[in-house]
Scaffold this motif. Structure first.
Motif, PDB file in Angstrom:
ATOM      1  N   TYR A 297       0.832  -1.201   0.000  1.00  0.00           N
ATOM      2  CA  TYR A 297       0.000   0.000   0.000  1.00  0.00           C
ATOM      3  C   TYR A 297       0.868   1.252   0.000  1.00  0.00           C
ATOM      4  O   TYR A 297       0.580   2.220  -0.703  1.00  0.00           O
ATOM      5  N   ARG A 298       1.952   1.230   0.776  1.00  0.00           N
ATOM      6  CA  ARG A 298       2.862   2.381   0.799  1.00  0.00           C
ATOM      7  C   ARG A 298       3.527   2.566  -0.561  1.00  0.00           C
ATOM      8  O   ARG A 298       3.706   3.687  -1.027  1.00  0.00           O
ATOM      9  N   LYS A 299       3.874   1.458  -1.224  1.00  0.00           N
ATOM     10  CA  LYS A 299       4.478   1.564  -2.556  1.00  0.00           C
ATOM     11  C   LYS A 299       3.497   2.197  -3.540  1.00  0.00           C
ATOM     12  O   LYS A 299       3.888   3.013  -4.383  1.00  0.00           O
ATOM     13  N   GLU A 300       2.213   1.813  -3.426  1.00  0.00           N
ATOM     14  CA  GLU A 300       1.203   2.409  -4.292  1.00  0.00           C
ATOM     15  C   GLU A 300       1.119   3.924  -4.075  1.00  0.00           C
ATOM     16  O   GLU A 300       0.994   4.700  -5.034  1.00  0.00           O
ATOM     17  N   LEU A 301       1.191   4.335  -2.804  1.00  0.00           N
ATOM     18  CA  LEU A 301       1.133   5.769  -2.515  1.00  0.00           C
ATOM     19  C   LEU A 301       2.360   6.499  -3.053  1.00  0.00           C
ATOM     20  O   LEU A 301       2.255   7.626  -3.554  1.00  0.00           O
ATOM     21  N   LEU A 302       3.529   5.848  -2.965  1.00  0.00           N
ATOM     22  CA  LEU A 302       4.740   6.479  -3.497  1.00  0.00           C
ATOM     23  C   LEU A 302       4.657   6.624  -5.018  1.00  0.00           C
ATOM     24  O   LEU A 302       5.073   7.653  -5.573  1.00  0.00           O
ATOM     25  N   LEU A 303       4.130   5.596  -5.674  1.00  0.00           N
ATOM     26  CA  LEU A 303       3.949   5.692  -7.121  1.00  0.00           C
ATOM     27  C   LEU A 303       2.948   6.795  -7.469  1.00  0.00           C
ATOM     28  O   LEU A 303       3.148   7.556  -8.427  1.00  0.00           O
ATOM     29  N   LYS A 304       1.868   6.885  -6.687  1.00  0.00           N
ATOM     30  CA  LYS A 304       0.874   7.936  -6.930  1.00  0.00           C
ATOM     31  C   LYS A 304       1.514   9.310  -6.759  1.00  0.00           C
ATOM     32  O   LYS A 304       1.251  10.236  -7.550  1.00  0.00           O
ATOM     33  N   LEU A 305       2.378   9.442  -5.739  1.00  0.00           N
ATOM     34  CA  LEU A 305       3.022  10.733  -5.500  1.00  0.00           C
ATOM     35  C   LEU A 305       3.923  11.117  -6.666  1.00  0.00           C
ATOM     36  O   LEU A 305       3.969  12.286  -7.067  1.00  0.00           O
ATOM     37  N   GLN A 306       4.630  10.128  -7.219  1.00  0.00           N
ATOM     38  CA  GLN A 306       5.515  10.413  -8.339  1.00  0.00           C
ATOM     39  C   GLN A 306       4.740  10.826  -9.593  1.00  0.00           C
ATOM     40  O   GLN A 306       5.206  11.647 -10.380  1.00  0.00           O
ATOM     41  N   ARG A 307       3.548  10.265  -9.756  1.00  0.00           N
ATOM     42  CA  ARG A 307       2.752  10.542 -10.957  1.00  0.00           C
ATOM     43  C   ARG A 307       1.721  11.652 -10.742  1.00  0.00           C
ATOM     44  O   ARG A 307       0.946  11.945 -11.655  1.00  0.00           O
ATOM     45  N   LEU A 308       1.698  12.227  -9.555  1.00  0.00           N
ATOM     46  CA  LEU A 308       0.647  13.184  -9.213  1.00  0.00           C
ATOM     47  C   LEU A 308       0.801  14.479  -9.998  1.00  0.00           C
ATOM     48  O   LEU A 308       1.831  15.155  -9.925  1.00  0.00           O
ATOM     49  N   HIS A 309      -0.220  14.813 -10.785  1.00  0.00           N
ATOM     50  CA  HIS A 309      -0.236  16.055 -11.562  1.00  0.00           C
ATOM     51  C   HIS A 309      -1.610  16.702 -11.439  1.00  0.00           C
ATOM     52  O   HIS A 309      -2.601  16.042 -11.099  1.00  0.00           O
ATOM     53  N   GLN A 310      -1.656  17.969 -11.763  1.00  0.00           N
ATOM     54  CA  GLN A 310      -2.914  18.703 -11.636  1.00  0.00           C
ATOM     55  C   GLN A 310      -3.970  18.170 -12.588  1.00  0.00           C
ATOM     56  O   GLN A 310      -5.121  17.952 -12.198  1.00  0.00           O
ATOM     57  N   GLY A 311      -3.603  17.953 -13.844  1.00  0.00           N
ATOM     58  CA  GLY A 311      -4.565  17.489 -14.828  1.00  0.00           C
ATOM     59  C   GLY A 311      -5.698  18.489 -15.010  1.00  0.00           C
ATOM     60  O   GLY A 311      -5.494  19.706 -14.986  1.00  0.00           O
ATOM     61  N   PRO A 312      -6.934  18.013 -15.132  1.00  0.00           N
ATOM     62  CA  PRO A 312      -8.068  18.928 -15.360  1.00  0.00           C
ATOM     63  C   PRO A 312      -8.586  19.576 -14.064  1.00  0.00           C
ATOM     64  O   PRO A 312      -9.517  20.383 -14.115  1.00  0.00           O
ATOM     65  N   ARG A 313      -8.000  19.239 -12.932  1.00  0.00           N
ATOM     66  CA  ARG A 313      -8.504  19.744 -11.647  1.00  0.00           C
ATOM     67  C   ARG A 313      -8.087  21.191 -11.412  1.00  0.00           C
ATOM     68  O   ARG A 313      -7.180  21.718 -12.071  1.00  0.00           O
ATOM     69  N   THR A 314      -8.746  21.808 -10.450  1.00  0.00           N
ATOM     70  CA  THR A 314      -8.332  23.150 -10.051  1.00  0.00           C
ATOM     71  C   THR A 314      -7.045  23.040  -9.237  1.00  0.00           C
ATOM     72  O   THR A 314      -6.667  21.953  -8.753  1.00  0.00           O
ATOM     73  N   VAL A 315      -6.377  24.162  -9.067  1.00  0.00           N
ATOM     74  CA  VAL A 315      -5.134  24.185  -8.290  1.00  0.00           C
ATOM     75  C   VAL A 315      -5.408  23.753  -6.853  1.00  0.00           C
ATOM     76  O   VAL A 315      -4.630  23.010  -6.246  1.00  0.00           O
ATOM     77  N   ASP A 316      -6.535  24.201  -6.306  1.00  0.00           N
ATOM     78  CA  ASP A 316      -6.873  23.867  -4.923  1.00  0.00           C
ATOM     79  C   ASP A 316      -7.106  22.370  -4.759  1.00  0.00           C
ATOM     80  O   ASP A 316      -6.646  21.764  -3.779  1.00  0.00           O
ATOM     81  N   GLU A 317      -7.815  21.751  -5.702  1.00  0.00           N
ATOM     82  CA  GLU A 317      -8.060  20.311  -5.627  1.00  0.00           C
ATOM     83  C   GLU A 317      -6.753  19.533  -5.737  1.00  0.00           C
ATOM     84  O   GLU A 317      -6.537  18.548  -5.012  1.00  0.00           O
ATOM     85  N   TYR A 318      -5.897  19.972  -6.627  1.00  0.00           N
ATOM     86  CA  TYR A 318      -4.597  19.308  -6.796  1.00  0.00           C
ATOM     87  C   TYR A 318      -3.752  19.443  -5.526  1.00  0.00           C
ATOM     88  O   TYR A 318      -3.118  18.483  -5.066  1.00  0.00           O
ATOM     89  N   PHE A 319      -3.746  20.619  -4.921  1.00  0.00           N
ATOM     90  CA  PHE A 319      -2.958  20.846  -3.710  1.00  0.00           C
ATOM     91  C   PHE A 319      -3.457  19.969  -2.557  1.00  0.00           C
ATOM     92  O   PHE A 319      -2.653  19.380  -1.817  1.00  0.00           O
ATOM     93  N   LYS A 320      -4.776  19.853  -2.398  1.00  0.00           N
ATOM     94  CA  LYS A 320      -5.331  19.020  -1.322  1.00  0.00           C
ATOM     95  C   LYS A 320      -4.964  17.552  -1.518  1.00  0.00           C
ATOM     96  O   LYS A 320      -4.656  16.840  -0.558  1.00  0.00           O
TER      97      LYS A 320
END
Length: 223
Positions: free
Chosen positions: A164-187
């Motif tokens: 589960y921690r590895k999944e979160l680390l992968l998510k963190l590496q791939r985390l981008h704003q995409g179509p979301r607002t800046v606030d949603e991405y920051f949260k």
């Protein structure tokens, strides 16, 4: 004339206080004298049970913990923590941990009380796990937990599997704003960092945040 009356009244008050102090000192002296006259108490028998001595020590350790577990200190009454029942969903534990961390910071709970306070709200399977952990500590199978950091590490090892921690680390590496607002991405970024228990300094957090923004916004931020 009025000033003279006030001075006389003040002297009377002082005289009364002096008499009270004298009576207290005399009573204390009598108590000390009575204690010195008491016969010496017989020494308590030593607890040597041969091969059972270790079992008695473990039982005593568990009993003390059980009494404390069901009788929280009065100083904890103002801190209301949500319970944790040992769910198989790591997200539920991580959310609980974040809430507890927040309350500890708000109420400025001292370090040696955090473990006891957090363990008071373990329910169901989490409570069973904690009771076994206490027994293991008494048997020297597990190091004593003296801080909130120790408890978190122990709970993470049991309730948050490494995949589960590895999944979160992968998510963190791939985390981008995409179509979301800046606030949603920051949260989302803040929540992911909290779940991983990763505490970046401000500069690293800003760099991570900016690198995930849409390109047009990155250009504006850089300018």
């Amino acid at each position: 004339m009025e000033v003279k009356k006030r001075l006389v009244h003040k002297d009377e008050k002082i005289s009364q206080l002096a008499k009270r102090l004298q009576r207290l000192e005399e009573a204390q002296a009598r108590q000390n004298q009575e204690r010195r006259l008491e016969p010496p108490r017989a020494p308590r028998p030593s607890m040597h049970y041969g091969s059972q001595e270790h079992d008695w020590q473990v039982h005593t350790f568990a009993k003390r913990h059980h009494q404390h577990h069901h009788q929280p200190q009065h100083s904890f009454d103002f801190v209301k923590l949500s319970s944790f029942n040992g769910s198989n969903d790591p997200t539920l534990y991580l959310e609980w941990e974040a809430k507890v961390e927040h309350l500890f910071n708000v109420y400025k709970i001292i370090e040696d009380q955090k473990v006891r306070l957090a363990s008071l709200v373990f329910l169901d399977y989490a409570n069973q796990w904690w009771q076994q952990t206490v027994m293991d500590i008494g048997l020297n199978k597990r190091p004593t937990m003296v801080s909130w950091y120790d408890l978190k590490a122990c709970v993470h090892a049991w309730f948050v599997p490494p995949p589960y921690r590895k999944e979160l680390l992968l998510k963190l590496q791939r985390l981008h704003q995409g179509p979301r607002t800046v606030d949603e991405y920051f949260k989302d970024l803040e929540t992911t960092l909290t779940k991983i228990n990763m505490h970046d300094n401000e500069e690293s957090k800003i760099a991570r945040f900016v690198s995930g923004l849409r390109r047009k916004i990155q250009d504006i931020v850089e300018i």
